[in-house]
Design a protein around this motif. Structure first.
Motif, short mmCIF file in Angstrom:
data_model
loop_
_atom_site.label_atom_id
_atom_site.label_comp_id
_atom_site.label_asym_id
_atom_site.label_seq_id
_atom_site.Cartn_x
_atom_site.Cartn_y
_atom_site.Cartn_z
N LEU A 1 15.47 45.36 49.12
CA LEU A 1 16.27 44.61 48.25
C LEU A 1 15.90 44.78 46.82
N ALA A 2 14.81 45.62 46.51
CA ALA A 2 14.40 45.88 45.20
C ALA A 2 14.94 46.87 44.54
N VAL A 3 14.85 47.13 43.00
CA VAL A 3 15.58 48.17 42.45
C VAL A 3 14.86 49.47 42.96
N PRO A 4 15.61 50.38 43.42
CA PRO A 4 15.17 51.86 44.05
C PRO A 4 14.23 52.46 42.97
N ALA A 5 13.19 53.05 43.13
CA ALA A 5 12.08 53.71 42.42
C ALA A 5 12.81 54.65 41.29
N GLU A 6 13.68 55.34 41.67
CA GLU A 6 14.42 56.65 40.94
C GLU A 6 15.41 55.76 39.60
N LEU A 7 15.51 54.41 39.73
CA LEU A 7 16.31 53.91 38.90
C LEU A 7 15.55 53.10 37.70
N LYS A 8 13.91 53.24 38.09
CA LYS A 8 13.32 52.30 37.25
C LYS A 8 12.74 53.15 36.13
N TRP A 9 12.58 52.65 34.84
CA TRP A 9 12.22 53.43 33.60
C TRP A 9 13.09 54.51 33.41
N CYS A 10 14.14 54.30 33.61
CA CYS A 10 15.15 55.52 33.01
C CYS A 10 15.22 55.94 31.60
N ALA A 11 15.04 54.66 31.00
CA ALA A 11 14.93 54.67 29.53
C ALA A 11 13.74 55.50 29.01
N VAL A 12 12.76 55.39 29.61
CA VAL A 12 11.54 56.16 29.13
C VAL A 12 11.81 57.65 29.19
N PHE A 13 12.23 58.01 30.38
CA PHE A 13 12.52 59.58 30.41
C PHE A 13 13.79 60.04 29.73
N GLU A 14 14.43 59.05 29.29
CA GLU A 14 15.78 59.55 28.38
C GLU A 14 15.20 59.63 26.97
N GLU A 15 14.19 58.84 26.67
CA GLU A 15 13.46 58.91 25.27
C GLU A 15 13.15 60.16 25.23
N CYS A 16 12.00 60.88 26.31
CA CYS A 16 11.33 62.02 26.22
C CYS A 16 12.23 63.17 25.98
N TRP A 17 13.38 63.05 26.97
CA TRP A 17 14.78 64.11 27.00
C TRP A 17 15.14 64.25 25.40
N ARG A 18 15.17 62.80 24.90
CA ARG A 18 15.77 62.91 23.30
C ARG A 18 14.78 63.64 22.70
N ARG A 19 13.61 63.31 22.58
CA ARG A 19 12.68 63.85 21.70
C ARG A 19 12.70 65.56 21.85
N LEU A 20 12.86 66.01 23.02
CA LEU A 20 12.89 67.52 23.17
C LEU A 20 14.35 68.01 22.83
N GLY A 21 15.28 66.99 22.33
CA GLY A 21 16.45 67.55 21.61
C GLY A 21 17.64 67.57 22.63
N CYS A 22 17.51 66.91 23.71
CA CYS A 22 18.56 67.01 24.90
C CYS A 22 19.27 65.71 24.86
N ASP A 23 20.50 65.62 24.72
CA ASP A 23 21.55 64.41 25.06
C ASP A 23 21.27 63.83 26.39
N SER A 24 21.07 64.57 27.23
CA SER A 24 21.10 63.94 28.59
C SER A 24 20.05 64.88 29.44
N PRO A 25 19.36 64.25 30.62
CA PRO A 25 18.42 65.06 31.31
C PRO A 25 18.79 66.48 31.82
N GLY A 26 18.08 67.59 31.34
CA GLY A 26 18.23 68.70 31.85
C GLY A 26 19.33 69.46 30.94
N GLN A 27 20.10 68.73 30.05
CA GLN A 27 21.14 69.38 29.21
C GLN A 27 20.56 69.84 27.95
N GLY A 28 20.26 71.09 27.51
CA GLY A 28 19.97 70.96 26.13
C GLY A 28 19.16 72.59 26.16
#
Length: 1621
Positions: A1259-1286
Motif C-alpha cells: 500500500l506504499a508509494v511504488p519505488a519508481e514514483l519516489k524522488w521523481c523531482a530529483v531526477f527531473e532536476e538532473c535532466w533539467r541540468r542536462l538541458g532536457c525538458d523531460s527524461p530522455g528528451q534532449g
C-alpha cells in the motif's frame, strides 16, 4: 666603445686619492698614485689603509706592528695575505686596522694590547688575521656575516648583515653588559638587538650608531610601576596577610640610572652581584666620576680595568686609590616601611589618574611621563613643557597610524613616503604640528610657527643638571619616540629574549630618513651628546637628533658629527681646536654648524682635532671646508679655524666623491671628468639636494605657519581640509625627494651603475608621488583656496610676502602678488624638466645599443611626459576655476567639487536636446566625472561612469545627433554641425575613458562594459538603491552589489539590469530582528533554480525555486526558533508540498513517507513512530483514512479501514501473535478503548490458512514514483525538458558549464578530479569492453564532485535515502521498500548514462571480448563478465552503479537487514560463540569433517608445528581470514570475490594435505566450509547473505558464484539450528 659600458676614464683619472694635513695658504695635497683606482680609504693616528679595485689592500705610514724596514713606509705597501679574498670594506683605528670581505669575513691586524683586533693572542699582529664572529645564542652556533667595521683607539665595532652590532676590545665604549675587560671575543651589543642599525662609527673612546627609526608602538605606557626607560615592570609585589614583599629584580637595558636623591644606582647589571655595592663597583671601572662626584682616573689601562672589576663587592674606589667601605642595603629598593607606603601611595595615585584621565593625559598637547619623582612631575609648569618640546614626538597617532604601526615594522623606506605623515605633518625639526593631515584632527592650535630656536631642546639638555649615567630627559618629555627604533613587540622583553627573537628587516630600497643616533662610551668632553660629561655603559639615544633625518655620523678623537638629509651638520664634544666649527666652547649636546647660504654639505669626516666637510656650492663641482687645528708638515702651529673655511685647492682636485679623515690627516677621493659622465652625476646629485632643501624650506617656512595660523582656518572654511591634504602630499613628496637625494649620494660613492638608479628602477614611486601632490594642488586651486589665502598670507608673512619671493626660482620672481604661493607650490614640475634633461645628458655617455642607453632614454621620456601632464592639469584647474567664477554662486555651489574639472561647455545652441520646446534653454556642461544638463535654473547630473554615447545620424533631416544612455533614461542631443558632433563625441569618449582609468589615445570609443557605482533616483523597484558592479550599455550586467535603503542587499550576477545567475540576497526581518538570506540562482530578477534560503525564524530551505517560490525538489529544516522541530524533503509546487516527500516530525517522534497535496498528506503513504507503530495505506486531508495496514511493535497487525490517525473505523482483520485472527468491525483508537464486533478464528481449526496474508509495502508509494523531482532536476541540468528528451551534445555543454562554476575554493585533489572530467570518453559503436571500462571510470570521477550533474544527483539521492531510513525510519519493516528504492535508483540512473553515452547497450546486453584482451576473475565479477563459453561481458546496471551508490548507502541499508533478522542473528551468534570454545580437532570431528582433511602440522612463523588436541584457531587460517573480510566489503561483487577466494584457499590447502588433485563433493566441502564459517565469527552473517542475494546480478545466481552463496547460506542455517556440544 664596448657595448653595454660607458667610455672608461684612464686609471689615473678615476679614483685619485689626495692627501694633506691641516689647513694653510701654502698647503698642497699630495696625490697617491696606485696601479688601480682607489675605492675607499681609512685613516688611523699615524697610518692609512687603502682599498682599490679588485679588493687589494695597501697600508701606508708608520706601521710599528710590522717587522723590519716595513715598520714605517711612505709609499703604499700591499697586504699580500688579503689578495684574492674579495675585500669590500676597510676600517682603521688609532693603531690597528680591519677589512671585511664579500662573504662577510673579518680580518684584523695591528696593535692588539687591548684585544681590539679580536684575537686573544699576541699584542701585535703583523699580518691580517681572520676574526670569527660567532653567535653562540643560536643552536648550533653560527658564524655572523659582517658588512662593515669601525675602529677606535682601543675597541672595534662590527655591523652584521642582520644590522646587529658586535664589539670587542676594552673600555665602556664597547656597550657590553660586562665588567671584565678586555674582551677578546666579539660579543653582541644586546641593547641594540631588535633595532635596524644602519651605520656604526668609533671615536677615540666613544661609539656612535645610526639606527633606523620605527613608529611608536604605544604612547600611553608611562607609569609609576614601570621603568622610565624601557617601560618594563620595576617591581613585583606579593601581598601577604600582614606585610607586602616588593622585589626589584629589574634590569634596564638602556643603562644605569641614578636617583637624584640617592647616590646608589637604581638599576644593576645582570652579570654583577645582586648587592648595590657590586653594581657601583662595576660601574666605576668605566666611569669618570664616582657617586660622590669626585674625579676618577680617566681611561685606565687594561690591567687596571681588570683589577678594578675584581674588587670585593663591599669596596669602592676613590680618587686616592684607597678603599672605602660601602654600606650594604637590602634587596628592596626601600630601606624602611615609610618608603614602601610612599611607593604604594604613588602607585595608587597613578592608577587613579589613569582611570580619570583615560589612556593619556595631554596638557597643552604634551603627555606627562611618570619617569621621575611624582613631586617633581607635579611641580612642572605646562608652559615650560611646551617651551621644552620644540623637538616634538609628533602628534597623537590617528586611527590610521595605529593600524599601520605593525605593518611599518618591515616597511621599506621607499614605502615610507606613503606613511610619512603618521608621526605628524612634517618630520623635521622645529615645532609641533597643528594638524594631522590624514584625519584633520587638531593637535595643538597654539603652537608658534617662528623657528627662532631650533635647538631649544638641546639648550635645555645642556642646561640640565643631573647625575644620571644613562638618560637625560628634561622635565619628563614624552616617551612617544624615545625608543621608536625598536618594534613594540620587542621593547617589552629582556635583552636575552630579544636576542632569541632575532628580529630582522628587509633591506631598504631607499635610505630611511627616520633615524636616531645612539652613543655610548667616555663622555668627558661631551662627545656623547647627552647634555653632560658622564660616560654611558650602554647605548643611549640622543633625543635632540631624533627628528633631524640624520644620514651619517662621524666620530673624532673627542668630538662627534652628524649629517642630515637637508645638508645640515651637527657637532658636539670638545672644541679646543675649533673642530666643532662653532664659535662657542665645547658642547655637550648637538649644535648646528652654520654654513654660508647656498652651501649644502653632503659628506663629513672627523679627525683628532679637525673636521672636514664636502659640500655643493654655486656650481655642481664639490668643494671642501675645513675647521679645526692648523697643521703643517713640521707639526701643529698652535692656531686653528673656529668656523668652516673653504680649502682653495679643492677645485684643482676634480670631482670629489668622498672624504676620509683620521688622526691629523685628511684624504679626498676624486674623479676627472673626461666623458661628461662624472660631471652629470654630480650635477644630478647636487640638483636633487638643492631641490630637497628648497622643499624643506617651503614646508617649514610656508606651510607650517599657514596651518598653525588661526585666520587661515577661518578664511578657508571647508577648504581647510584641502589645505591639510595638500600639506600631507607635499610632505610625502618632500620625504621621497630627501630619500632620493641620499640615495644618489650613495650611488655616487658606490658602483655608479645607472641601471640601479632609483629614479629609473623604482620610477612608479616618484610618478605616483608627483601625481598625488599635483592632484591635491589642483583640488585646492579649483576651490579658490589660493585666492582665499592671500589675505592670511599677508598677515602671516607681511604685505609684500618677502618670504615667498625668496623661495621662488629666478624665472618666477616676476609673479604677481596674488600668484606667489600658487607659483611656488607648482614649481616642482620644473624639477621634472631638469630630471629629464640630466637623464638625457647621461644618455649621451652610453652607446645607443646598450641597455643603459635605453633605460635612460625611457626615463627621460617618462619624466618629460609627466611634466607636460602636470602642466596640463594645472591649465585644466585654472580653466575650471575661471568657469566657476563666471557662474552665479548659487548655481555653482551644488556642482562645485575639488576633483571636478571642466572639459567642454556647449555654446549658443551648439548642442540642444531633441524635441525640446521652442522657448526652452538647454545647456550641456561636460566635466571629467559628470555631464550636466541645465534647463533654466534646474540641472540634471549624469555620471560619466554610467553614461554611454553613440552617434545617431539623420541626414535627411539635416540633424546630427548623439544618443546618450544612462541607467534610468535615454535621450538624444543634436549638434549644430558634423564637426561639433564629432568634437562632443570625442570629448565624452575621452572623459569616460580617463575616468575609467584607461588610455583614451589607445581607444577610439569608450568600453561598453565597465565597472561603476550608481544611485537610482526615479520611482520603481530600484528607487534610492545603490549599485556597484559591472555595467553593459546602461544596465547592470555581470557581478555586482545592489543595496536598498530598507537594508536589502543583493550580491551576485546581473543580466540586462535584473538579477540573473548565482547571487546572495539578504532581507531584514523586523519581527525576529534578523535577516532572511537566500544564496542561489536567479533568473530575470526572481529566485529560479537551486538555492538555499535561511529564514530569520531559523528555518532553512535547500532546494529548487521558481518565480520566487519553492518549486521542485527541496528540503526544509525547521525548529531552531519555532515551536516544533521537523525536516521535510521532497517535491514542492508553488511554495507548497506536493508529490512524494518524507516528513520527519522530531517533536512527535514519527516519520511520514508518502504523497502530499497542498501541504497536506494526501494519497498513499507510510508512517513509522518511535514506539514501533507502523502504518501504510491511504491518507486524506492529512489523516489516515481508508484501507490500510497497521502493525504494532509486537507484530500484531490490523488490515482494514481507518478514519483518523491511528483510529480504526470499519471492517478489518486483526492478526494475533499466536497465528489466530479476528474478522469483523473495529472502532476506536489503536491501543485503548477499541470496540470490536468480530469473529475469532483459531489457526488450527481454520480450513483455510488465512494468517499473515498481508504484504508489507503493497500500500506504499511504488519505488519508481519516489524522488521523481530529483531526477527531473538532473535532466533539467542536462538541458532536457523531460527524461530522455534532449540533445546529447547540449547535455555535455551544460556539464562543461557546471564544472566551470566553482563558487568555493577547491582543494588540489578536487582540481585534479575536475581536470580529469574535461576529457569525455570517446567511443564508437559497437561498444567494446575498453570503452565500457572508460565509462565506468568516468562515472566514478563524476560522482566524486557535486559540480557534475551526476555527482549532484548521487549526493542528493544519498541525502534523501539517509533521511528516509535513518533515525525513526530505521525500522525492519522498511527493508523491502529500501531495497526496491535502491533498485529504482539504479534503473533511473542507468537511463541517464545511456542518454549521455548513446552507444552504451541496454541492461543485460552482451559485449563480446576482444581476442587479445585478458581479464582476471576480479574484472569478471566487477564488470559482469559472462560465465558462458563465449568470452565477454554482460552490461549490468547493478555492476556499473552499485560501486558508487552502495558505499554511501551501506550504513542505513545494512542496519535494516540487521534489524529484520535481529532475533535469528542473536541465536546464531550464541551458537557461534559456544562452538568456538572447542579446539580445532574436536570441532572438526563434531562437524563431520573427514580425517583426511585434518591438518597434521601447521606453519607458525615459517616453522612447522604439530596440531595437538588442544590447538585452537590454527587450522585453515588463510581461508578464515579471507572470509572475515566479507564484513568490510560493500558491494555484492566484492563480497562474492572474497567468497570465491575463500573456496580457492580451502582447495589449495586440501591439495597440500592430499598431495594430489581432486574434485570437491558436497559431502566433503560442506563440513569443512562450515568449520571456516564458524572460525570466521562473522557477526551478522544472515544479513550479509540476504544483502548478497537481493543485490547480486541475476545472471550470477545460477552459476558457480550462486552455488557458493547457497553454500554460505546453508552454513548459516545449519549453525542457527545446530545443537551445541
Amino acid at each position: 666603445m664596448e657595448p653595454g659600458k660607458r667610455e672608461e676614464e684612464r686609471p689615473r683619472e678615476r679614483g685619485l686619492l689626495h692627501r694633506w694635513r691641516g689647513y694653510s695658504c701654502s698647503a698642497s695635497p699630495d696625490c697617491l698614485l696606485l696601479s688601480r683606482p682607489v675605492l675607499q680609504a681609512a685613516l688611523g693616528a699615524r697610518h692609512s689603509v687603502l682599498l682599490t679595485e679588485g679588493g687589494l689592500i695597501y697600508s701606508v705610514g708608520q706601521l710599528p706592528w710590522k717587522q723590519g724596514p716595513t715598520s714605517s713606509v711612505m709609499e703604499p705597501l700591499l697586504e699580500t695575505s688579503l689578495s684574492g679574498q674579495g675585500v669590500v670594506s676597510i676600517a682603521a683605528g688609532s693603531f690597528h686596522s680591519g677589512a671585511v670581505t664579500a662573504n662577510g669575513a673579518v680580518y684584523m691586524w695591528g696593535e692588539n694590547s687591548d684585544k681590539q683586533c679580536g684575537i686573544s693572542g699576541p699584542s701585535l699582529l703583523s699580518d691580517p688575521t681572520l676574526v670569527t664572529v660567532l653567535d653562540v645564542e643560536t643552536t648550533p652556533p653560527e658564524v655572523v656575516k659582517v658588512s662593515s667595521l669601525a675602529c677606535g683607539a682601543r675597541h672595534t665595532l662590527a655591523l652584521s648583515s642582520r644590522h646587529e652590532v658586535w664589539s670587542w676590545g676594552s673600555g665602556c665604549q664597547l656597550g657590553l653588559v660586562t665588567s671584565t675587560f678586555p674582551v677578546s671575543q666579539p660579543q653582541k651589543v644586546e641593547h641594540l638587538v631588535g633595532r635596524y642599525v644602519i651605520q656604526v662609527t668609533c671615536g677615540e673612546r666613544h661609539s656612535l650608531a645610526l639606527v633606523r627609526n620605527l613608529p611608536p608602538p604605544d604612547i600611553n605606557r608611562s607609569s609609576l610601576d614601570r621603568c622610565g626607560h624601557c617601560q618594563q615592570l620595576l617591581y613585583t609585589m606579593i601581598d601577604k596577610d600582614d606585610h607586602v614583599i616588593i622585589s626589584d629584580r629589574h634590569y634596564c637595558p638602556l643603562g644605569v640610572e641614578l636617583r637624584q636623591d640617592q647616590g646608589s644606582p637604581v638599576q644593576r647589571s645582570p652579570k654583577a652581584a645582586p648587592s648595590p655595592s657590586t653594581s657601583l663597583t662595576s660601574e666605576v671601572s668605566c666611569s669618570g666620576r664616582n657617586s660622590s662626584g669626585h674625579l676618577l682616573p680617566q681611561d685606565p689601562p687594561a690591567k687596571e680595568d681588570q683589577a678594578t672589576s675584581e674588587e670585593p663587592s663591599g669596596t669602592s674606589i676613590n680618587t686616592t686609590g684607597t678603599e672605602e667601605p660601602v654600606s650594604r642595603n637590602r634587596r628592596s629598593l626601600y630601606p624602611d616601611e615609610d618608603e614602601v607606603r610612599e611607593y604604594l601611595h604613588r602607585l595608587s595615585m597613578s592608577e587613579h589618574s589613569s582611570v580619570s584621565a583615560g589612556p593619556s593625559s595631554p596638557v597643552n598637547g604634551t603627555l606627562f611621563s611618570f619617569c621621575h619623582d611624582q613631586q617633581q612631575a607635579a611641580t612642572m609648569s605646562p608652559a615650560l613643557l611646551q617651551d621644552d618640546s620644540e623637538e616634538p614626538d609628533g602628534p597623537e597617532p590617528s586611527p590610521t597610524c595605529n593600524q599601520n604601526c605593525e605593518q611599518e615594522l618591515l616597511l621599506s623606506p621607499v614605502e615610507e613616503h606613503l606613511t610619512s605623515t603618521q608621526e605628524g605633518l612634517f618630520e623635521d625639526s622645529g615645532v609641533e604640528e597643528a594638524l594631522d593631515p590624514l584625519t584633520g584632527t587638531e593637535i595643538n592650535s597654539h603652537v608658534p610657527w617662528q623657528d627662532e630656536d631650533p635647538l631649544g631642546v638641546a639648550s635645555s639638555l645642556k642646561a640640565s643638571k643631573t647625575s644620571s649615567l644613562s638618560d637625560i630627559r628634561p622635565f619628563g618629555l614624552e616617551e612617544v619616540s624615545w625608543r621608536s627604533s625598536l618594534p613594540g613587540f620587542i621593547s617589552q622583553v629582556s635583552p636575552q629574549v630579544r636576542a632569541a627573537t632575532n628580529v630582522t628587516e628587509t633591506e631598504p630600497i631607499l635610505p630611511s630618513l627616520y633615524t636616531e643616533v645612539w652613543s655610548w662610551g667616555q663622555g668627558e668632553d661631551g662627545q656623547l651628546g647627552h647634555g653632560d660629561s658622564l660616560p654611558r655603559l650602554q647605548p643611549l639615544c640622543i633625543k635632540s637628533l631624533s627628528k633631524k633625518e640624520v644620514v651619517k655620523v662621524a666620530g673624532g678623537a673627542r668630538h662627534s658629527l652628524a649629517l642630515t638629509a637637508q645638508c645640515q651638520v651637527f657637532s658636539w664634544g670638545s672644541n679646543k681646536s675649533g673642530q666643532l666649527g662653532q664659535l662657542s666652547s665645547s658642547s655637550t649636546v648637538p649644535q648646528q654648524i652654520r654654513m654660508s647660504d647656498g652651501i649644502r654639505v653632503w659628506d663629513v669626516g672627523a679627525g683628532n682635532g679637525h673636521t672636514l666637510l664636502l659640500a655643493d656650492g654655486d656650481c655642481f663641482q664639490p668643494i671642501l671646508y675645513y675647521s679645526g687645528e692648523q697643521l703643517t708638515e713640521e707639526g701643529p702651529t698652535g692656531t686653528y679655524t673656529q668656523t668652516p673655511t673653504l680649502l682653495p685647492f679643492c677645485m684643482n682636485m676634480g670631482y670629489v666623491s668622498g672624504i676620509f679623515v683620521g688622526g691629523p690627516c685628511c684624504m679626498a677621493l676624486a674623479d676627472q671628468n673626461t666623458t661628461g659622465f662624472i660631471a652629470t652625476l654630480h650635477e644630478l646629485c647636487a640638483s636633487e639636494r638643492r631641490f630637497y632643501c628648497r622643499l624643506g624650506a617651503v614646508k617649514s617656512q610656508i606651510l607650517r605657519p599657514l596651518l598653525s595660523w588661526k585666520r587661515v582656518r577661518e578664511s578657508l572654511g571647508p577648504s581647510f581640509l584641502l589645505l591639510q591634504a595638500l600639506a600631507g602630499s607635499f610632505s610625502r613628496l618632500c620625504h621621497l625627494t630627501g630619500q632620493h637625494a641620499v640615495s644618489l649620494t650613495h650611488f655616487l660613492q658606490g658602483g655608479r651603475d645607472v641601471r640601479g638608479l632609483a629614479v629609473l628602477k623604482h620610477s612608479s614611486f616618484f610618478l605616483d608621488s608627483y601625481r598625488e601632490y599635483y592632484s591635491s594642488l589642483g583640488d585646492f586651486l579649483v576651490m579658490g583656496g589660493f585666492q582665499a589665502l592671500v589675505k592670511p598670507s599677508q598677515d602671516c608673512f607681511g604685505k609684500k610676502l618677502d618670504v615667498l619671493r625668496d623661495l621662488l626660482e629666478p624665472q618666477d620672481e616676476g609673479a604677481a602678488l596674488g600668484d606667489l604661493l600658487l607659483t611656488l607650490l607648482f614649481s616642482p614640475a620644473q624639477h621634472l624638466h631638469q630630471h629629464s634633461k640630466m637623464l638625457l645628458k647621461l644618455t649621451t655617455c652610453f652607446h645607443v645599443d646598450t641597455v643603459e642607453h635605453q633605460q635612460l632614454q625611457d626615463g627621460c621620456v617618462m619624466y618629460e611626459n609627466l611634466a607636460l601632464q602636470l602642466w596640463k592639469q594645472r591649465k585644466e584647474a585654472e580653466q575650471t576655476l575661471a568657469f566657476w567664477k563666471s557662474l552665479p554662486s548659487r548655481a555653482a555651489e551644488p556642482l562645485r567639487k575639488p576633483t571636478r574639472r571642466l572639459v567642454r561647455v556647449s555654446g549658443n545652441k551648439s548642442l540642444t536636446l531633441q524635441n525640446a520646446g521652442r522657448f526652452s534653454v538647454n545647456r550641456f556642461i561636460l566635466f571629467n566625472d559628470v555631464l550636466v544638463h541645465t534647463q533654466f535654473s534646474a540641472h540634471h547630473v549624469h555620471p560619466l561612469a554610467t553614461l554611454w554615447a553613440e552617434p545617431v545620424s539623420d541626414e535627411s533631416a539635416g540633424a546630427f545627433g548623439l544618443k546618450l544612455t544612462t541607467p534610468e533614461e535615454t535621450f538624444t542631443v543634436l549638434a549644430s554641425s558634423p564637426v561639433e558632433k564629432a568634437d562632443w563625441l570625442r570629448s565624452i569618449s575621452q572623459a569616460v575613458e580617463n575616468l575609467l582609468g584607461g588610455d583614451p589615445d589607445q581607444r577610439a570609443e569608450p568600453r561598453m562594459s565597465r565597472t561603476a557605482r550608481y544611485t537610482f533616483v526615479k520611482e520603481g523597484r530600484l528607487r534610492d538603491a545603490v549599485y556597484d558592479g559591472r555595467w553593459l550599455c546602461g544596465r547592470p550586467h555581470g557581478r555586482g552589489t545592489m543595496k536598498w535603503p530598507d537594508g536589502r542587499v543583493y550580491t551576485g550576477m546581473f543580466k540586462n539590469g535584473l538579477e540573473d545567475g548565482f547571487g546572495d540576497h539578504v532581507t531584514p526581518n523586523k519581527t525576529f530582528n534578523r535577516s532572511d538570506r537566500y544564496q542561489g540562482h536567479w533568473k530575470e530578477g526572481r529566485m529560479h533554480g537551486f538555492g538555499t534560503y535561511r529564514y530569520a525564524s531559523g528555518d532553512v530551505y535547500e532546494g529548487s525555486f521558481q518565480e520566487n517560490q519553492r518549486h521542485g525538489h527541496g528540503m526544509l529544516s525547521s525548529g531552531k526558533r519555532s515551536c516544533s522541530s521537523s525536516v521535510f524533503v521532497g517535491h514542492w509546487q508553488r511554495d507548497r508540498k506536493c508529490g512524494y516527500g518524507v516528513h520527519d516530525d522530531i517533536t512527535r517522534g514519527e516519520k511520514y513517507m508518502g504523497q502530499w497535496l497542498d501541504d497536506q498528506r494526501e494519497g498513499s503513504g507510510v508512517v513509522v513512530t518511535q514506539l514501533g507503530l507502523y502504518y501504510e495505506g491511504a491518507f486524506s486531508s492529512n489523516k489516515m483514512m481508508g484501507p490500510g495496514l497497521l502493525l504494532a511493535d509486537d507484530d500484531t497487525a490490523y488490515v482494514g479501514d481507518l478514519a483518523e490517525d491511528w483510529t480504526l473505523n470499519g471492517k478489518g482483520t486483526l492478526f494475533l501473535l499466536n497465528g489466530d485472527w479476528m474478522e469483523g468491525i473495529f472502532v476506536g483508537p489503536w491501543g485503548s478503548g477499541l470496540k470490536v464486533v468480530a469473529t475469532y478464528v483459531k489457526a488450527a481449526d481454520s480450513e483455510k490458512n488465512h494468517s499473515r496474508t498481508y504484504v508489507l509495502g503493497s500500500l506504499a508509494v511504488p519505488a519508481e514514483l519516489k524522488w521523481c523531482a530529483v531526477f527531473e532536476e538532473c535532466w533539467r541540468r542536462l538541458g532536457c525538458d523531460s527524461p530522455g528528451q534532449g540533445d546529447c551534445s547540449r547535455a555535455w555543454e551544460n556539464i562543461a558549464v557546471s564544472l566551470t562554476n566553482r563558487p568555493e575554493p577547491l582543494s588540489r585533489s578536487q582540481h585534479m578530479t575536475l581536470e580529469s572530467l574535461e576529457f569525455i570518453p570517446q567511443h564508437s559503436s559497437p561498444m567494446s569492453p575498453d570503452a565500457y571500462d572508460k565509462i565506468r571510470r568516468y562515472l566514478t570521477k563524476a560522482c566524486d564532485t557535486p559540480l557534475h550533474p551526476l555527482g549532484w544527483l548521487l549526493e542528493t539521492l544519498v541525502t534523501v535515502y539517509r533521511i528516509t531510513y535513518v533515525g525513526v525510519g530505521s525500522s525492519q519493516r522498511l527493508l523491502r521498500q529500501a531495497v526496491d528504492e535502491l533498485h529504482s535508483y539504479i534503473s533511473r540512473f542507468f537511463q541517464l548514462l545511456r542518454f549521455l553515452f548513446p552507444s552504451l547497450p541496454d541492461d543485460g546486453a552482451f559485449i563480446p571480448e576482444q581476442p587479445s584482451a585478458e581479464h582476471s576473475f576480479s574484472a569478471s565479477v566487477d564488470s559482469g563478465h559472462s560465465e558462458s563459453p563465449e568470452r565477454g561481458l554482460l552490461v549490468s546496471s547493478s555492476s556499473l552503479l552499485l560501486p558508487v551508490l552502495l558505499p554511501r548507502l551501506y550504513p542505513p541499508l545494512f542496519t535494516l537487514y540487521a534489524l529484520e533478522r535481529e532475533r535469528e542473528e542473536e541465536l546464531y551468534w550464541d551458537h557461534v560463540l559456544r562452538l568456538n570454545q572447542h579446539p580445532d580437532l574436536a570441532l572438526l570431528d563434531f562437524l563431520g569433517v573427514k580425517r583426511r582433511f585434518w591438518p597434521e602440522t601447521i606453519s607458525v612463523l615459517g616453522e612447522q608445528k604439530k596440531v595437538l588436541p588442544c590447538t585452537t584457531n590454527a587450522c585453515f587460517t588463510t581461508a578464515v581470514e579471507t572470509l572475515q573480510q566479507i564484513s568490510t566489503a560493500f558491494t555484492p561483487s566484492d563480497k562474492l570475490l572474497l567468497l570465491h577466494r575463500t573456496f580457492e584457499e580451502l582447495t589449495q590447502e586440501a591439495r597440500l594435505l592430499l598431495k594430489q588433485s581432486f574434485l570437491w563433493s558436497m559431502d566433503d566441502l560442506f563440513p569443512l566450509f562450515l568449520y571456516v564459517v564458524l572460525r570466521a565469527r562473522i557477526r551478522c552473517l544472515g544479513s550479509e547473505v540476504n544483502l548478497i542475494e537481493d543485490l547480486m546480478d541475476p545472471h550470477l545466481q545460477h552459476g558457480e558464484l550462486g552455488h557458493m552463496v547457497t553454500t554460505l547460506k546453508a552454513c548459516y542455517v545449519h549453525i542457527h539450528r545446530e545443537k551445541v556440544l
